[in-house]
Design a protein around this motif. Structure first.
Motif, short mmCIF file in Angstrom:
data_model
loop_
_atom_site.label_atom_id
_atom_site.label_comp_id
_atom_site.label_asym_id
_atom_site.label_seq_id
_atom_site.Cartn_x
_atom_site.Cartn_y
_atom_site.Cartn_z
N UNK A 291 0.76 -1.25 -0.08
CA UNK A 291 -0.12 0.02 -0.05
C UNK A 291 0.94 1.29 0.05
N UNK A 292 1.86 1.09 0.93
CA UNK A 292 2.83 2.36 0.89
C UNK A 292 3.70 2.48 -0.28
N UNK A 293 4.01 1.55 -1.23
CA UNK A 293 4.76 1.70 -2.53
C UNK A 293 3.60 2.23 -3.41
N UNK A 294 2.43 1.66 -3.43
CA UNK A 294 1.43 2.15 -4.34
C UNK A 294 1.21 3.77 -3.95
N UNK A 295 0.88 4.05 -2.71
CA UNK A 295 0.67 5.50 -2.50
C UNK A 295 1.81 6.37 -2.92
N UNK A 296 3.42 6.14 -2.94
CA UNK A 296 4.43 6.62 -3.15
C UNK A 296 4.36 7.08 -4.80
N UNK A 297 3.38 6.25 -5.56
CA UNK A 297 3.44 6.54 -7.09
C UNK A 297 2.41 7.89 -7.23
N UNK A 298 1.60 8.13 -6.19
CA UNK A 298 0.78 9.33 -6.16
C UNK A 298 -0.41 9.18 -6.87
N UNK A 299 -0.73 8.31 -8.01
CA UNK A 299 -2.05 8.39 -8.73
C UNK A 299 -2.20 7.15 -9.44
N UNK A 300 -3.53 6.68 -9.69
CA UNK A 300 -3.77 5.51 -10.17
C UNK A 300 -3.38 5.40 -11.45
N UNK A 301 -3.05 6.56 -12.23
CA UNK A 301 -2.82 6.17 -13.60
C UNK A 301 -1.06 5.90 -13.58
N UNK A 302 -0.31 6.41 -12.68
CA UNK A 302 0.93 6.03 -12.54
C UNK A 302 1.03 4.59 -12.15
N UNK A 308 1.80 -1.71 -17.01
CA UNK A 308 2.00 -1.76 -18.49
C UNK A 308 3.50 -2.06 -18.73
N UNK A 309 4.29 -1.40 -18.13
CA UNK A 309 5.90 -1.20 -18.28
C UNK A 309 6.52 -2.49 -17.80
N UNK A 310 6.03 -3.31 -16.89
CA UNK A 310 6.44 -4.41 -16.30
C UNK A 310 7.15 -5.28 -17.15
N UNK A 311 8.47 -5.67 -16.68
CA UNK A 311 9.32 -6.52 -17.51
C UNK A 311 9.11 -7.98 -17.44
N UNK A 312 8.32 -8.49 -16.23
CA UNK A 312 8.04 -9.87 -16.21
C UNK A 312 6.60 -10.23 -15.72
N UNK A 313 6.34 -11.26 -15.85
CA UNK A 313 4.85 -11.41 -15.30
C UNK A 313 5.02 -11.44 -13.67
N UNK A 314 5.82 -11.79 -13.15
CA UNK A 314 5.95 -11.54 -11.57
C UNK A 314 5.69 -10.36 -11.13
N UNK A 315 6.64 -9.39 -11.72
CA UNK A 315 6.43 -7.85 -11.61
C UNK A 315 5.10 -7.33 -11.84
N UNK A 316 4.52 -7.80 -12.99
CA UNK A 316 3.13 -7.32 -13.40
C UNK A 316 2.15 -7.71 -12.20
N UNK A 317 2.38 -9.00 -11.89
CA UNK A 317 1.27 -9.32 -10.98
C UNK A 317 1.39 -8.78 -9.55
N UNK A 318 2.77 -8.39 -9.20
CA UNK A 318 2.93 -7.63 -8.04
C UNK A 318 2.37 -6.10 -8.07
N UNK A 319 2.50 -5.43 -9.27
CA UNK A 319 1.77 -4.19 -9.33
C UNK A 319 0.34 -4.28 -9.54
N UNK A 320 -0.21 -5.41 -10.02
CA UNK A 320 -1.44 -5.67 -9.94
C UNK A 320 -2.20 -5.70 -8.67
#
Length: 612
Positions: A291-302, A308-320
């Motif tokens: 939650x803290x890392x998502x809030x550090x991004x500042x907005x839902x768009x970011x 979208x810019x994730x380089x692997x499935x694992x990273x994509x799932x993490x940000x999802x």
């Protein structure tokens, strides 16, 4: 010995030509109309012809003087001893002047002095100034203990003070008050030894790392030595015991975090929202961190762009996952509060709080052992909040189940003991451990949970808790505010309060509700010694001696040492021992040994020679 002066139903003066009086001794007044009346000497004074009776702060009032003359005392010539007696039980009428006074026999005071047998109570010391009555007391009360006075061990000559542990069911909780060096910790040690002898389950919070009972006092006679090694366990928070995260409730986790550093309302709200029942440390921590890392991004768009810019499935799932948590909790959990909870969790985890559980403590209590929990004051505050809540409610649930005639696992009654109690239950502000200690102090008696709280500063201890301490051990106390608190909380008299700053180490006033009065006692010699008993100045001296001997051993086979050969000698020592000495320090150490007479120094025109 006779009663003199004007008397009341509570207090009388007594006089004697040939017997001096001792404060706190017990005497019987033989009143011809009311029978035998027992009382305690609360003041004792001597008058002789060199001390005029009319001096400022009269020795006694005029009625006493006239009474002495009437009875036949020659107050111009005789040495006269005058005592003031306070009756233990108020008389029906004022005591008859002229009544004889005598020393009671043991059987006459036994019920007043002894409330329990030595096998069933805590044998804590002697009742002072009772040696005349002790001569004919029952054999089972003799030779129970030694006292330590003026640097030597002394056999018991007085009536023993035996605390009736069973009376705690009626009059719960004990307070141990006294300044530094008064014998408070020593008295606490004696109480704990007695609890171990009776196999009473006990938890000790030990912020000073001194409640270790493995070392027997060298001064104790062999026939009196008790071995406590199998009766206690020392456990350190973060090493041997800790908190099992999965067992925590919302309130538990808030108590722990608050003890680490006070929580704001917003942080408390974050815990309520994000903490799920049966969470592991990692699952709760990861939820917060995401939650803290998502809030550090500042907005839902970011966050969407990071997916979208994730380089692997694992990273994509993490940000999802971060996006999902962000959508659910961002509005109700402010970023600063989330970071605050993460910081507090990290702090607790780094101290090892979550690495163990409390099973060793529970097992020890089931076996009737004394469990000493060691750690810094702050760590103990954090841990005891969880521990005492957990154990007290296990005991409470068991007793409630008995009453409701339902089933529950057995949990034994227990005693909680802590030194520096004002740190765990301070007056004037809240601390996490204070709420559970207050609950035990008010309701613990019904469930078989009791407190023994020791502190140098009774004024700083929470007043609600102080009021629940039905027995108080009062050692030497100097501060006026603490003496005032003691006077308010006990039946200690004005005369006894004036004596408090001057008590010898180990002497104690015991105000016990079950006795209904204060007695003057001396704590017995402890069977064990504290690990911190070495005098720090002796420690310095011994360490210096040890260092000198070690250095002498290193250089002894290199003597004589010439002043121009230091570098070679130092290199030789380094190759043999791995120790390096700068030249200046090496010479300084040699000169120091010369000063102490361990080496000789011979001066030559070019350099000094150091010899045996």
């Amino acid at each position: 010995m006779q009663v003199v002066g004007i008397t009341t139903q509570q207090e009388v003066y007594i006089g004697s030509k040939d017997r001096n009086f001792r404060i706190n001794e017990f005497l019987i007044i033989v009143d011809p109309y009311q029978g035998d009346l027992i009382g305690e000497v609360v003041e004792a004074k001597t008058y002789n012809r060199y001390m005029p009776l009319s001096m400022h702060g009269e020795l006694a009032d005029s009625s006493v003087i006239e009474s002495l003359k009437a009875i036949g005392y020659n107050i111009e010539e005789d040495t006269i001893y005058i005592g003031k007696i306070r009756l233990l039980n108020e008389a029906l009428y004022p005591v008859e002047t002229g009544s004889n006074v005598r020393v009671p026999a043991f059987y006459e005071v036994k019920d007043l002095m002894i409330k329990s047998s030595p096998d069933e109570g805590l044998v804590l010391g002697i009742i002072k100034n009772t040696d005349q009555m002790a001569a004919n007391m029952d054999e089972k009360y003799k030779d129970l203990l030694y006292t330590f006075e003026e640097g030597e061990l002394r056999k018991q000559k007085d009536i023993p003070y035996i605390f009736d542990i069973k009376s705690m069911h009626q009059y719960p909780h004990i307070g141990v008050f006294g300044g530094s060096g008064s014998g408070k910790s020593f008295g606490l040690r004696v109480v704990l030894e007695e609890l171990m002898d009776l196999n009473i389950p006990t938890i000790v919070l030990d912020p000073h790392f001194e409640m270790d009972f493995s070392e027997i006092g060298q001064y104790m006679p062999k026939e009196k030595i008790d071995d406590y090694k199998d009766k206690f366990k020392c456990l350190q928070v973060g090493f041997h015991v800790g908190v099992r995260f999965e067992d925590l409730s919302h309130q538990d986790i808030k108590n722990l975090l608050d003890a680490s550093s006070p929580l704001t309302d917003a942080m408390s709200n974050v815990v309520d929202i994000l903490f799920k029942r049966n969470d592991s440390y990692n699952s709760f921590y990861n939820r917060l961190k995401m939650l803290a890392e998502a809030q550090e991004e500042g907005s839902l768009d970011r966050i969407v762009r990071r997916i979208e810019e994730s380089s692997s499935d694992l990273e994509r799932q993490g940000w999802q996952k971060r996006k999902e948590i962000y959508l659910n909790y961002d509005k109700t959990c402010p970023y600063s509060s989330v970071r605050g909870i993460i910081w507090r969790l990290n702090r607790l985890d780094n101290e090892g709080i979550f690495s163990k559980d409390i099973k060793p403590i529970e097992e020890g209590l089931y076996m009737g052992k004394l469990i000493v929990i060691q750690g810094s004051t702050r760590i103990l505050q954090v841990f005891s909040t969880y521990l005492l809540n957990n154990l007290y409610h296990k005991r409470r649930d068991y007793k409630d189940a008995l009453y409701k005639k339902t089933t529950a696992d057995y949990f034994p009654p227990f005693i909680v003991v802590t030194d520096e109690a004002h740190n765990f239950a301070p007056k004037g502000y809240d601390s996490p451990s204070k709420s559970i200690l207050k609950e035990i102090s008010q309701e613990g008696r019904k469930y078989g949970a009791f407190l023994i709280l020791a502190t140098q500063r009774p004024t700083l201890l929470d007043e609600t808790i102080t009021a629940q301490l039905n027995t108080k051990f009062i050692f030497r106390t100097v501060r006026a505010s603490d003496i005032q608190t003691i006077k308010e909380e006990t039946d200690i008299t004005e005369e006894e309060a004036r004596r408090l700053p001057y008590l010898r180490t180990g002497d104690v006033f015991i105000s016990e509700a079950s006795m209904g009065r204060t007695i003057f006692a001396r704590i017995r010699a402890a069977n064990t010694t504290s690990p911190h008993r070495e005098n720090p100045f002796d420690e310095l001296k011994n360490k210096a001696k040890e260092d000198d001997n070690k250095f002498l051993e290193i250089i002894v086979d290199k003597l004589p040492i010439n002043g121009d050969d230091f570098i070679n000698v130092i290199k030789e020592i380094e190759s043999e021992t791995g120790l390096t000495y700068p030249i200046g320090l090496f010479e300084e150490k040699l000169n120091d040994l010369v000063e102490k007479g361990l080496l000789k120094k011979e001066k030559t025109p070019f350099f000094n020679i150091y010899k045996k």
